[in-house]
Design an enzyme around this catalytic site. Structure first.
Site, mmCIF file in Angstrom:
data_model
loop_
_atom_site.group_PDB
_atom_site.id
_atom_site.type_symbol
_atom_site.label_atom_id
_atom_site.label_comp_id
_atom_site.label_asym_id
_atom_site.label_seq_id
_atom_site.Cartn_x
_atom_site.Cartn_y
_atom_site.Cartn_z
ATOM 1 N N ASP A 228 -25.444 -101.937 -26.208
ATOM 2 C CA ASP A 228 -26.717 -101.867 -25.504
ATOM 3 C C ASP A 228 -27.051 -100.416 -25.162
ATOM 4 O O ASP A 228 -26.155 -99.573 -25.031
ATOM 5 C CB ASP A 228 -26.655 -102.644 -24.182
ATOM 6 C CG ASP A 228 -26.741 -104.146 -24.351
ATOM 7 O OD1 ASP A 228 -26.783 -104.621 -25.503
ATOM 8 O OD2 ASP A 228 -26.758 -104.850 -23.326
ATOM 9 N N HIS B 242 -33.841 -104.523 -27.024
ATOM 10 C CA HIS B 242 -33.342 -104.507 -25.643
ATOM 11 C C HIS B 242 -34.410 -103.952 -24.701
ATOM 12 O O HIS B 242 -34.102 -103.205 -23.775
ATOM 13 C CB HIS B 242 -32.060 -103.682 -25.565
ATOM 14 C CG HIS B 242 -31.262 -103.888 -24.307
ATOM 15 N ND1 HIS B 242 -31.088 -105.126 -23.711
ATOM 16 C CD2 HIS B 242 -30.577 -103.015 -23.525
ATOM 17 C CE1 HIS B 242 -30.336 -104.991 -22.632
ATOM 18 N NE2 HIS B 242 -30.014 -103.722 -22.479
ATOM 19 N N HIS C 237 -36.312 -100.312 -20.561
ATOM 20 C CA HIS C 237 -35.085 -100.598 -19.819
ATOM 21 C C HIS C 237 -35.167 -100.018 -18.406
ATOM 22 O O HIS C 237 -34.259 -99.317 -17.943
ATOM 23 C CB HIS C 237 -33.869 -100.030 -20.562
ATOM 24 C CG HIS C 237 -32.547 -100.615 -20.125
ATOM 25 N ND1 HIS C 237 -31.880 -100.187 -18.999
ATOM 26 C CD2 HIS C 237 -31.769 -101.569 -20.678
ATOM 27 C CE1 HIS C 237 -30.739 -100.858 -18.881
ATOM 28 N NE2 HIS C 237 -30.659 -101.701 -19.881
ATOM 29 N N HIS D 47 -21.668 -99.925 -24.315
ATOM 30 C CA HIS D 47 -22.891 -99.131 -24.350
ATOM 31 C C HIS D 47 -22.650 -97.827 -25.118
ATOM 32 O O HIS D 47 -21.754 -97.065 -24.743
ATOM 33 C CB HIS D 47 -23.366 -98.814 -22.933
ATOM 34 C CG HIS D 47 -23.632 -100.028 -22.107
ATOM 35 N ND1 HIS D 47 -22.618 -100.766 -21.512
ATOM 36 C CD2 HIS D 47 -24.792 -100.653 -21.780
ATOM 37 C CE1 HIS D 47 -23.138 -101.785 -20.855
ATOM 38 N NE2 HIS D 47 -24.453 -101.748 -20.999
#
Length: 217
Positions: free
Chosen positions: A9, A60, A64, A161
């Protein structure tokens, strides 16, 4: 033996993602990259490389910033999803994989009702997780605890990540430890981690939607 689906991510990040891709390539391991739309637009060469090397590119959100469950029902959530999907359109998987965020906490901040309806209407697949690498908590000490969390269940859908340079310098060692422990890498997702499959709701959504969701409807 245990199964693991490896996902990333919050990238792509130019100081981190190339090294992650190098480590995956050297070990012939494939992963899914849930990328942030703004970053994918800023670093298209990294998205292209990941795709060309056989990894899955997924959505995603665009920025964010604010979790979708905390956004008003005024189109913001839809814009976050769609702008990101447009940014990765050339490389996106046909299943239109999407992962919401809420600081790693599975709960009603993940989605709002508007987002759910949009994901359904546009045949997205909404994917969560069941293991966190937690590399941001112990940047030099995350590898062994993460390996043990993966070993503790038959099939782990792991989130790490490609973001923190100091933490991810340990990623090659993490991969080697998983291989040593007999991990079988796979590209599909555990059914319990998939809330929506190509537009079809697969399990009750009310725990994940702010304001609730009519699971009987």
């Amino acid at each position: 033996m245990f199964d693991i689906t490896l996902t990333f991510d919050n990238g792509p990040e130019p100081l981190v993602t190339p090294g992650v891709l190098d480590a995956l390539k050297a070990r012939d391991v494939k992963a899914t990259f849930f990328v942030i739309g703004e970053k994918a637009t800023a670093h298209p060469e990294l998205v292209a490389r990941a795709h060309e090397e056989g990894h899955v590119i997924a959505n995603h959100t665009w920025s964010h910033t604010v979790p979708l469950g905390d956004r008003p029902l005024n189109g913001e959530a839809i814009e976050e999803i769609e702008k990101a999907q447009q940014a990765i359109a050339r490389y996106a998987h046909p299943a239109r994989y999407f992962r919401p965020f809420a600081d790693g906490v599975v709960g009603p901040k993940l989605l709002n009702r508007e987002a759910v309806q949009h994901l359904r209407d546009n045949t997205y697949t909404c994917v969560l997780w069941n293991v966190l690498g937690e590399e941001w908590l112990s940047r030099d000490g995350w590898v062994e605890p993460a390996v043990q969390r993966c070993k503790a269940q038959d099939w782990s859908l792991l989130v790490v990540h490609d973001l923190l340079e100091d933490a991810m310098r340990h990623f090659p060692r993490f991969l080697d430890r998983l291989i040593e422990e007999g991990a079988k890498f796979r590209m599909d997702f555990p059914p319990e981690c998939v809330l929506i499959d190509r537009g079809r709701i697969t399990q009750p959504l009310s725990p994940y939607v702010s304001g609730g969701w009519d699971d009987a409807g």
